[in-house]
Write an enzyme that holds these catalytic residues in place. Sequence first.
Site, PDB file in Angstrom:
ATOM      1  N   ARG A  39     -26.011 -19.947  42.403  1.00 23.57           N
ATOM      2  CA  ARG A  39     -25.889 -20.006  43.861  1.00 23.57           C
ATOM      3  C   ARG A  39     -26.962 -20.895  44.494  1.00 23.57           C
ATOM      4  NH1 ARG A  39     -27.553 -13.786  45.110  1.00 23.57           N
ATOM      5  NH2 ARG A  39     -29.656 -13.929  44.276  1.00 23.57           N
ATOM      6  N   VAL A 125     -28.536  -5.417  24.788  1.00 18.05           N
ATOM      7  CA  VAL A 125     -29.257  -4.211  24.365  1.00 18.05           C
ATOM      8  C   VAL A 125     -30.557  -4.632  23.685  1.00 18.05           C
ATOM      9  CG1 VAL A 125     -29.222  -2.164  22.891  1.00 18.05           C
ATOM     10  CG2 VAL A 125     -27.123  -2.903  24.031  1.00 18.05           C
ATOM     11  N   LYS A 198     -27.323   1.047  27.719  1.00 16.44           N
ATOM     12  CA  LYS A 198     -27.530   0.470  26.383  1.00 16.44           C
ATOM     13  C   LYS A 198     -27.145   1.473  25.297  1.00 16.44           C
ATOM     14  CE  LYS A 198     -31.288  -2.222  28.356  1.00 16.44           C
ATOM     15  NZ  LYS A 198     -32.739  -2.240  28.590  1.00 16.44           N
TER      16      LYS A 198
HETATM   17  N1  LIG Z   1     -34.614 -10.818  32.430  1.00 12.40           N
HETATM   18  C1  LIG Z   1     -34.569 -10.186  31.262  1.00 12.40           C
HETATM   19  O1  LIG Z   1     -35.584 -10.060  30.566  1.00 12.40           O
HETATM   20  C2  LIG Z   1     -33.269  -9.624  30.750  1.00 12.40           C
HETATM   21  C3  LIG Z   1     -33.258  -8.936  29.527  1.00 12.40           C
HETATM   22  C4  LIG Z   1     -32.047  -8.445  29.025  1.00 12.40           C
HETATM   23  C5  LIG Z   1     -30.897  -8.618  29.762  1.00 12.40           C
HETATM   24  N2  LIG Z   1     -30.945  -9.256  30.959  1.00 12.40           N
HETATM   25  C6  LIG Z   1     -29.712  -9.412  31.722  1.00 12.40           C
HETATM   26  O2  LIG Z   1     -29.452 -10.790  31.886  1.00 12.40           O
HETATM   27  C7  LIG Z   1     -28.810 -11.007  33.133  1.00 12.40           C
HETATM   28  C8  LIG Z   1     -29.602 -12.031  33.935  1.00 12.40           C
HETATM   29  O3  LIG Z   1     -30.899 -11.514  34.174  1.00 12.40           O
HETATM   30  P1  LIG Z   1     -32.059 -12.446  34.794  1.00 12.40           P
HETATM   31  O4  LIG Z   1     -33.304 -11.656  34.658  1.00 12.40           O
HETATM   32  O5  LIG Z   1     -31.998 -13.819  34.216  1.00 12.40           O
HETATM   33  O6  LIG Z   1     -31.621 -12.452  36.338  1.00 12.40           O
HETATM   34  P2  LIG Z   1     -32.188 -13.412  37.465  1.00 12.40           P
HETATM   35  O7  LIG Z   1     -33.531 -13.938  37.108  1.00 12.40           O
HETATM   36  O8  LIG Z   1     -32.020 -12.694  38.751  1.00 12.40           O
HETATM   37  O9  LIG Z   1     -31.164 -14.651  37.426  1.00 12.40           O
HETATM   38  C9  LIG Z   1     -29.866 -14.601  37.938  1.00 12.40           C
HETATM   39  C10 LIG Z   1     -29.453 -16.013  38.315  1.00 12.40           C
HETATM   40  O10 LIG Z   1     -28.108 -15.950  38.784  1.00 12.40           O
HETATM   41  C11 LIG Z   1     -28.072 -16.515  40.103  1.00 12.40           C
HETATM   42  N3  LIG Z   1     -27.095 -15.799  40.893  1.00 12.40           N
HETATM   43  C12 LIG Z   1     -27.202 -14.552  41.394  1.00 12.40           C
HETATM   44  N4  LIG Z   1     -26.096 -14.223  42.087  1.00 12.40           N
HETATM   45  C13 LIG Z   1     -25.281 -15.307  42.032  1.00 12.40           C
HETATM   46  C14 LIG Z   1     -24.008 -15.603  42.574  1.00 12.40           C
HETATM   47  N5  LIG Z   1     -23.355 -14.709  43.329  1.00 12.40           N
HETATM   48  N6  LIG Z   1     -23.466 -16.786  42.293  1.00 12.40           N
HETATM   49  C15 LIG Z   1     -24.119 -17.699  41.567  1.00 12.40           C
HETATM   50  N7  LIG Z   1     -25.339 -17.497  41.026  1.00 12.40           N
HETATM   51  C16 LIG Z   1     -25.916 -16.302  41.261  1.00 12.40           C
HETATM   52  C17 LIG Z   1     -29.469 -16.328  40.664  1.00 12.40           C
HETATM   53  O11 LIG Z   1     -29.720 -17.251  41.704  1.00 12.40           O
HETATM   54  P3  LIG Z   1     -31.043 -17.102  42.623  1.00 12.40           P
HETATM   55  O12 LIG Z   1     -32.106 -17.891  41.952  1.00 12.40           O
HETATM   56  O13 LIG Z   1     -30.633 -17.669  43.930  1.00 12.40           O
HETATM   57  O14 LIG Z   1     -31.361 -15.640  42.725  1.00 12.40           O
HETATM   58  C18 LIG Z   1     -30.322 -16.584  39.442  1.00 12.40           C
HETATM   59  O15 LIG Z   1     -30.517 -17.964  39.228  1.00 12.40           O
HETATM   60  C19 LIG Z   1     -28.685  -9.627  33.790  1.00 12.40           C
HETATM   61  O16 LIG Z   1     -27.425  -9.082  33.493  1.00 12.40           O
HETATM   62  C20 LIG Z   1     -29.779  -8.830  33.113  1.00 12.40           C
HETATM   63  O17 LIG Z   1     -29.505  -7.438  33.084  1.00 12.40           O
HETATM   64  C21 LIG Z   1     -32.105  -9.771  31.473  1.00 12.40           C
END
Ligand SMILES: NC(=O)c1ccc[n+]([C@@H]2O[C@H](COP(=O)([O-])OP(=O)(O)OC[C@H]3O[C@@H](n4cnc5c(N)ncnc54)[C@H](OP(=O)(O)O)[C@@H]3O)[C@@H](O)[C@H]2O)c1
Length: 422
Positions: A39, A125, A198
């Site tokens: 986004r 997970v 998980k």
């Molecule tokens: N972070 C971790 O360590 C981790 C570990 C295991 C699993 N996960 C999983 O991995 C997934 C991503 O996590 P993350 O930590 O990378 O999340 P994040 O940092 O919030 O990244 C999400 C990305 O998606 C974009 N986004 C959000 N809503 C959107 C929309 N409606 N349309 C288009 N783009 C959109 C965000 O844009 P903006 O920059 O504008 O917000 C951001 O760039 C989640 O399901 C999470 O549970 C994460």
Amino acid sequence: MKKYLPKIGLFGLGTVGQGLLNIIQKSSLPFEISAIVDRSFQKKQDLIGKIPASSDPGLILDNQEIDIIVEVIGGVDLPLFIIREALDKKKNVVTANKFLLAQHGYALFSKARENGVKIGFEASVAGAIPIIRNLENIFWYEQIPLLEGILNGTTNYILTCMRTEKKDYPEALADAQRLGLAEADPALDINGTDAAHKLALLASLISKKWIDYNNIYVRGIGNLRINDISWTEKMGYRVKQISRYHLHDGKMFLSVEPSIIRPGHYLWDVEFENNAIVFQGAYSGNHMFVGKGAGSYPTAYSVLSDIMHIIQGNYNPYIANDCQWHYDYPSPIDDNENAFYIRLPVRDEPGVLAQITAILSENHISIASVHQDAPLETTDNPVDIIIVTHKCYRKSIHNILNLLEKSKVLQGEAVFLAMDEN
Ligand SMILES: NC(=O)c1ccc[n+]([C@@H]2O[C@H](COP(=O)([O-])OP(=O)(O)OC[C@H]3O[C@@H](n4cnc5c(N)ncnc54)[C@H](OP(=O)(O)O)[C@@H]3O)[C@@H](O)[C@H]2O)c1
């Protein structure tokens, strides 16, 4: 002739998406990122470079050349739409989204199977710990009567910080947030729901039936106080938020709850934000996996490994291919016996202990030890009475806590912790 490179569409350029892009840009891998949807893609042009990008999911979903989509946006509604569409268009999917899969996995895995495509979800997970593919492949034929894990790094960090730095819960939570280990809204971590998502996925793999996370017994760590950590430490125990799958007498028990463990327990030394999973194989023995449960590169690496497995064609996800899902339901955990630690904040006056022990005895709870550390002068402040029980049914613990509440003996919230004997 130019060699064909599989084409990937990346949804989400946040923590995990950026980690993935960085790894890909630094490596020589047999695929290319053909499009990115995010986004706020305009703010991320430095990272994106010449890769076509948009905020419109159609950029990827309508591109017939894209073979695999990676969903690392998070949340439920948009990822559900994207993954359904991708599967309908016979694109393979890689996702880190445990929340989405725990809620909609039954339908999504069924759709993937019908359309002959895969869903890779190793990252969903325990981040970098390679548990999904191990359960799906190497241990698919194993009988697993017990699996326990620390599946949420935020709560493990908070509990470790409370013990080692003697901080109370709110301070330890604030530390975790400052270090980027807890979300601004940490509710799903703290109340155990994230770990339940998980555990439901792991339990589904082990039992080969679909387990709805709503049927898991879940308690969070939000009512624990520094007193609980210091009392249990004095007794030689540690408190850990344990996710547990247990098969006993043909019944399946599933729980996520703060538990006390003894030295020598497999999870004793799993500290701070680390995750771990231990399980018993009936034939292969005990196994333990420890590692990073989250973080940009650790999680992105699991995503990358799913992409490579799909590309190499040696991805063998029984879960998406061969397994015909049926629902299964855990047994009520109240039927289970444990020893328990109970902390009762009570009025500091004669007769209170007698009232408590009478209620315990009426409910067939036998006491292993009683502890109190009140000042010599009586005080208006509540004082803690700590009771450790012998093994008893959990329903008896719920019962006595209700009775104690009604009897007005309690001056605050009682806390109980099950003893994990494994
Ligand atoms: N972070 C971790 O360590 C981790 C570990 C295991 C699993 N996960 C999983 O991995 C997934 C991503 O996590 P993350 O930590 O990378 O999340 P994040 O940092 O919030 O990244 C999400 C990305 O998606 C974009 N986004 C959000 N809503 C959107 C929309 N409606 N349309 C288009 N783009 C959109 C965000 O844009 P903006 O920059 O504008 O917000 C951001 O760039 C989640 O399901 C999470 O549970 C994460």
